[in-house]
Motif scaffolding. Structure first.
Motif, short mmCIF file in Angstrom:
data_model
loop_
_atom_site.label_atom_id
_atom_site.label_comp_id
_atom_site.label_asym_id
_atom_site.label_seq_id
_atom_site.Cartn_x
_atom_site.Cartn_y
_atom_site.Cartn_z
N MET A 45 37.75 33.16 40.59
CA MET A 45 37.25 33.31 39.22
C MET A 45 37.70 34.64 38.61
SD MET A 45 36.01 30.44 38.62
CE MET A 45 35.46 30.62 36.94
N ASP A 46 37.87 35.67 39.45
CA ASP A 46 38.41 36.95 38.95
C ASP A 46 39.82 36.75 38.40
OD1 ASP A 46 36.18 38.38 39.47
OD2 ASP A 46 36.90 39.35 41.30
N MET A 47 40.62 35.96 39.15
CA MET A 47 41.99 35.68 38.71
C MET A 47 41.97 34.94 37.36
SD MET A 47 43.32 34.54 42.46
CE MET A 47 44.86 33.77 42.10
N ILE A 48 41.07 33.94 37.26
CA ILE A 48 40.97 33.15 36.02
C ILE A 48 40.49 34.05 34.87
CG2 ILE A 48 39.75 31.25 34.89
CD1 ILE A 48 39.71 29.84 37.66
N ASP A 49 39.48 34.88 35.14
CA ASP A 49 38.95 35.78 34.10
C ASP A 49 40.03 36.75 33.61
OD1 ASP A 49 36.49 34.58 34.31
OD2 ASP A 49 35.61 36.14 35.59
N ARG A 50 40.84 37.24 34.55
CA ARG A 50 41.89 38.19 34.16
C ARG A 50 42.89 37.52 33.21
NH1 ARG A 50 44.05 39.16 38.86
NH2 ARG A 50 45.87 37.85 38.49
N GLU A 51 43.26 36.28 33.56
CA GLU A 51 44.20 35.54 32.69
C GLU A 51 43.55 35.25 31.33
OE1 GLU A 51 47.38 34.45 32.74
OE2 GLU A 51 47.66 35.67 34.53
N ALA A 52 42.27 34.87 31.36
CA ALA A 52 41.58 34.54 30.11
C ALA A 52 41.45 35.77 29.22
CB ALA A 52 40.19 33.96 30.42
N ASP A 53 41.16 36.93 29.83
CA ASP A 53 41.03 38.16 29.05
C ASP A 53 42.36 38.60 28.45
OD1 ASP A 53 38.38 38.16 29.71
OD2 ASP A 53 38.56 39.65 31.32
N GLY A 54 43.44 38.20 29.10
CA GLY A 54 44.77 38.56 28.60
C GLY A 54 45.25 37.65 27.49
N SER A 55 44.44 36.67 27.10
CA SER A 55 44.83 35.75 26.03
C SER A 55 44.20 36.17 24.72
CB SER A 55 44.36 34.33 26.36
OG SER A 55 44.73 33.97 27.67
N ASP A 56 44.93 35.98 23.62
CA ASP A 56 44.38 36.33 22.30
C ASP A 56 43.31 35.35 21.89
OD1 ASP A 56 45.96 38.51 22.02
OD2 ASP A 56 47.59 37.47 20.99
N SER A 57 43.62 34.06 22.00
CA SER A 57 42.60 33.06 21.66
C SER A 57 42.80 31.85 22.57
CB SER A 57 42.68 32.67 20.19
OG SER A 57 43.73 31.80 19.93
N LEU A 58 42.20 31.97 23.74
CA LEU A 58 42.37 30.93 24.78
C LEU A 58 41.82 29.60 24.28
CD1 LEU A 58 42.96 30.24 27.81
CD2 LEU A 58 40.59 30.85 28.27
N GLU A 59 42.64 28.55 24.41
CA GLU A 59 42.15 27.24 23.98
C GLU A 59 41.55 26.45 25.14
OE1 GLU A 59 43.05 23.66 21.08
OE2 GLU A 59 44.81 24.48 22.02
N GLY A 60 42.14 26.56 26.32
CA GLY A 60 41.58 25.78 27.42
C GLY A 60 42.40 25.88 28.69
N PHE A 61 42.09 24.96 29.59
CA PHE A 61 42.70 24.97 30.93
C PHE A 61 43.35 23.62 31.22
CE2 PHE A 61 39.08 27.84 30.89
CZ PHE A 61 39.60 28.98 31.46
N MET A 62 44.42 23.69 31.98
CA MET A 62 45.07 22.47 32.44
C MET A 62 45.05 22.49 33.97
SD MET A 62 48.53 21.61 30.33
CE MET A 62 49.61 21.65 31.72
#
Length: 456
Positions: free
Chosen positions: A123-140
């Motif tokens: 979840m830390d890895m996912i959070d890091r990627e999500a925080d690096g996004s300007d406006s995250l739409e979702g996950f695949m």
């Protein structure tokens, strides 16, 4: 503003399919295996106009890195990726292999409980990627539902993502097992049923890819006598890449994931989509399709033999259809084709909703030469998909009635108290089957009003 999508590749199948997907995306955007833009993609009339930042972000040295997490409980497939020509493409911080390296032994419960133990790290890895996004739409999520890691760890991640990011979309590309032949995974029916429960309750859209149908297409349409996994994976990656073209080459419609899915999923439960693609080619095989007008492509997409799920669309009804047509296409051709299809009644729709085929036009990548002028992908919501779930339940019943192979499940915490999880999963999948059957009836709009809605 880009609407970023984070891709999670879980297990052997998920990582193999995901790798093919990234190879395809790199080729379509003119990115080389090291992650740098090719010279021809930085200059000339074809440069620009594509939206790379939905799936990639740039490192300090300007090379493109996929927004992807590579997760597995055994190292074999990820080692193959990290020693391939694409090894420098991925962010090494986004690769997780279990230190024990033993895998999940094709056991859903093992994959689930191992994911639970390391969930903070992932979840830390996912959070890091999500925080690096300007406006995250979702996950695949790419995974298979029959093994241990893709099904068990994939299920756990679906639940976690739903809790942590309730407003974000979750779309999965789920490879279903070949149920026509005996499998090398004996407990496949257990794994499939347990994963199906999570796909029903925790995902917003599930693109169903069925191994039996993929093999059939490779044999019948591409004339390959014994298709390899690499060849069927390349079919899957073609579908994945085509289904995201409108996000990467934005037009005036369907240029984000919510717009794509909103038209396909009418009610929360009925979100299992089947796909068709034409014209199919593999490794520049001899093409069996010669002419590709818009009408030809749209008519072929409705043929059962081009659909990548082994259920017949002759029975049941279409709830919704979205055709993504790639190539130089005149909108009047599309209009005429739709009229011809309607006149000939080539597609039978539900009675309680709009009975129309939606069409999204998308540009082709300027960097890939294709022999065909027009190609098309169909994403369809069809009621006959319930037969696939029915087969999962009947195979599950055969094993469960004998209480066969349950030892490895009862060793894990989730099943140590009892086997209610199995019964609960079967109940959820049976409700799903009933809902798809009810969707065929004209009074589906009132479905569930008199039922217990505790499962909602």
């Amino acid at each position: 503003m880009p609407r970023e999508i984070i891709t999670l590749q879980v297990g052997q199948c998920g990582n193999q399919v995901g790798t093919e997907f990234w190879k395809q995306l790199c080729a379509e955007h003119g990115i080389n295996p090291e992650g740098f833009l090719e010279d021809f993609a930085t200059s000339g009339s074809s440069a620009g106009g594509d939206r790379k930042d939905v799936f990639f972000y740039q490192a300090d040295d300007e090379h493109y890195i996929p927004r992807a997490l590579l997760l597995d409980l055994e190292p074999r497939v990820i080692n193959t990726i990290t020693s391939s020509s694409y090894k420098n493409l991925y962010n090494p911080e986004n690769i997780y292999v279990s230190p024990e390296g033993g895998g999940a032994g094709n056991n859903w419960a093992s994959g689930y409980s191992k994911a639970e133990k390391v969930h903070e790290e992932i979840m830390d890895m996912i959070d890091r990627e999500a925080d690096g996004s300007d406006s995250l739409e979702g996950f695949m999520l790419c995974h298979s539902i029959a093994g241990g890691t893709g099904s068990g760890m994939g299920s756990y991640l679906l639940e976690k993502l739903n809790d942590r990011y309730p407003k974000k979309l979750i779309q999965t590309y789920s490879v279903f097992p070949n149920q026509e032949f005996s499998s090398d995974v004996v407990v496949q029916p257990y794994n499939s049923l347990l994963t199906l429960k999570r796909l029903t309750l925790n995902a917003d859209a599930v693109v169903v890819l069925d191994n039996a149908a993929l093999n059939r297409i490779a044999v019948d349409r591409l004339h390959i006598k014994q298709p390899t996994f690499a060849q069927t994976n390349s079919l899957v990656s073609t579908v994945m890449a085509a289904s995201t073209t409108t996000l990467r080459y934005p037009g005036y419609m369907n240029n984000d994931l919510i717009g794509l899915l909103a038209s396909l999923v009418p009610t929360p439960r009925c979100h299992f989509l089947m796909t068709g693609y034409t014209p199919l080619t593999l490794d520049r095989q001899t093409q069996s399709v010669r002419k590709t007008s818009v009408l030809d492509v749209m008519r072929r997409l409705l043929q059962t033999q081009n659909i990548m799920v082994s259920t017949s669309t002759r029975k049941g009804k279409y709830i919704s259809i979205l055709n993504i047509i790639q190539g130089e296409v005149d909108p009047t051709q599309v209009h005429n084709s739709l009229q011809r299809i309607r006149e000939r009644k080539l597609a039978s729709f539900i009675e309680w909703g709009p009975s129309s085929i939606q069409v999204a036009l998308s540009r082709k990548s300027p960097y890939i030469e294709t022999t065909h002028r027009v190609s098309g992908l169909m994403l369809a919501n069809h009621t006959s998909i319930h037969t696939l779930f029915q087969r999962c339940i009947s195979q599950y019943d055969k094993l469960r009635n004998r209480n066969a192979f349950l030892d490895n499940y009862t060793k894990e915490a989730l099943f140590s108290e009892g086997l209610e999880e199995f019964d609960n999963s079967k109940h959820v999948v049976q409700d799903l089957i009933d809902e798809y059957k009810a969707a065929e009836t004209p009074d589906y709009v009132n479905y569930g009003l008199g039922l217990d809605t505790s499962m909602e």
